[in-house]
Design a protein around this motif. Structure first.
Motif: not given
Lengths: 316, 316
Positions: A147-152, A154-156, A279-281, A315-316
DNA sequence: TAAAAATACTCCATAGGTATTTTAT
DNA sequence: ATAAAATACCTATGGAGTATTTTTA
């Protein structure tokens, strides 16, 4: 020493003739002669006895060529391995989902994906967002649904669907006759919620807090909440009359729900909702595999959700 | 695909870092990057996930690199095999001798060669000149010891010693009191000789014929000869009084000779003699091994023979 | 901003070609 | 004389270098 040189000596050993061996290798005779001489010099040992009539393999030569064949076989196995791994939809995909999504999505996802990518089994794990994120960055897992929010960095991420919340209460509850629930009303209720660390718990509390702020009751504290270990446990507790709760629509309306003892109500606008995202790398090289999973997810019959087929990767 | 590229991917898999891997391979980072990209393009599969922070090996990459290590190991085994085969005096030498030489030379040759080349066991065969020559040309045998004349294209010979003939007779024979025998006198005797196909038989008959011609009796036919299956058999027959014979000195004077029942006489000048020679393929690459055998032969205590240590190799 | 890999380019080693010579039968 | 491998010499591919750019955390 090169693989080409090894191919040359194997050919000469087979043909017992430099000229014919050169033909088989699609090179000129001098090319082959020079290459073999180079290898013999490097090894410090003659591999062939050259006579005008016949080429003979020396004793060392026999052993070297035998080994050379082994090397060439092992090398060609590399090509086979690569060829087998060429199709991104072949080979297992390590997939993770948060606890409040996995149980309601994967049962549908698996057969749908099996049709789209029969040679790509999913290795499924459920865990908390934080742990899944770690594993993703760590390379222990390839793709996660959360579930959002998610993002770092190198992570898409790419959104898949929005999922509204539902109020679930015993049929005996006073609200059971309402058609819709106002989010702000939750603040006055004891809610059965997941333990801390589950993002859904926080999302529910935030929705309540947000509704309170929207209604001007800025400082009002939330009611204390009872805790359950899983959404299913919580639903059992609700059915047994312990209290009410808020569930994501897929959990509230899934076929295991006991419709006799509980009432499920939508919220009035603005409906609290969570956005479910893949989410994936960024560097993960199986983009087609990711898209296959996404398409399978979009094809799932998930009650109440709004599909987001157009959502772009972020793309974060 | 090259072995270098395989070394590069193994290094990157180990280091998980292109720059460090390049150092370990003693090349620049771009060199390594380009080479790996080339391999990935050739295989059609990404082997690594490049992220700014970390390099990760893909699923196919893991299998490819595992296989690459196997290839490199097998390739390095080639070097080891070659290194082990570098010393010409290591590894068996296939040696052949004619029937009338082998039994009298090899018992002495083997221990002498064992000192000079302890890691070069002789695989010994005895046979007729013709058969040994075939096997030599055919590559079934490496070195032969036989009696001249011998020489074919592609074969090198080198004389080792001259061996005089001896007349051997029962002590009861009338010649037993002579100090020397004239070759021409043999013509009037029934000689026990080897069966046809043994070169020594022909040499004895030729010596007789030659002596006759020298004495003017051009057309005189040789006496019929009885045949024995081996020089030792013939000597037994002589000892038992069946007749007389001619033997090479090494056979006549070897320690198994029964000195009680037989008399051994030299021939008067010109002494009939045979030249014993080593022969090998011109292309045979273990010249030092051949010389080691020759030196060991020259060191043998062979009764009556004239060593020819200075004899040069002859290329036919 | 810093670190890492990718790109651009230059250079040279060498794999490969053709023509010829040497060697052996 | 013939057949085969070796040698000589030339060309061009590509492996490896340095300098620089791009990318991303």
């Amino acid at each position: 020493m090169t693989l080409t040189e090894l191919r040359y000596i194997v050919a000469v050993a087979r043909e017992k003739h430099f000229g014919r061996a050169a033909e088989k290798c699609f090179v000129s005779q001098p090319t082959l002669s020079v290459a073999i001489k180079k290898l013999e010099d490097e090894l410090g040992v003659p591999l062939f006895e050259r006579a005008a009539s016949e080429v003979r393999v020396t004793a060392v030569g026999t052993r070297v060529i035998e080994q050379a064949q082994r090397v060439l076989e092992e090398a060609s196995a590399i090509k086979q391995i690569a060829a087998a791994g060429k199709d991104e939809l072949v080979g297992p995909l390590r997939f993770g989902a948060i606890y409040t999504v996995g149980p309601y999505v994967t049962p549908q996802l698996i057969p749908l994906l099996r049709k789209r990518a029969p040679k790509m089994p999913l290795l499924i794990q459920e865990n908390y967002t934080a742990r899944l994120g770690e594993m993703l960055k760590n390379g222990d897992i390839d793709l996660i649904l959360l579930s959002e929010p998610f993002g770092e960095p190198g992570i898409v991420t790419q959104a898949v669907y929005d999922e509204p919340f539902r109020a679930v209460m015993p049929v005996s509850h006073g609200w059971a006759k309402k058609s819709r629930i106002a989010t702000v009303d939750l603040c006055s209720e004891n809610l059965l919620l997941l333990s801390s660390g589950n993002c859904f718990r926080d999302q529910v509390l935030q929705a309540c807090a947000g509704a309170q702020r929207a209604n001007g009751a800025v400082n009002a504290s939330l009611q204390q909440s009872l805790e359950g270990s899983s959404l299913e446990t919580i639903r059992q507790m609700v059915a047994s009359g312990v209290g009410m709760t808020v569930l994501p629509s897929t959990a509230a309306e899934c076929r295991t729900a006991d419709t006799k003892l509980t009432a499920t109500k939508s919220f009035s606008s603005p409906e609290p909702v969570r956005r479910i995202t893949l989410a994936w790398r960024k560097s993960f090289p199986r983009a087609r595999a990711v898209q296959a999973v996404r398409e399978a997810l979009l094809a799932c019959k998930l009650p109440g959700v709004t599909l987001l087929p157009q959502a772009a990767p972020v793309d974060h």
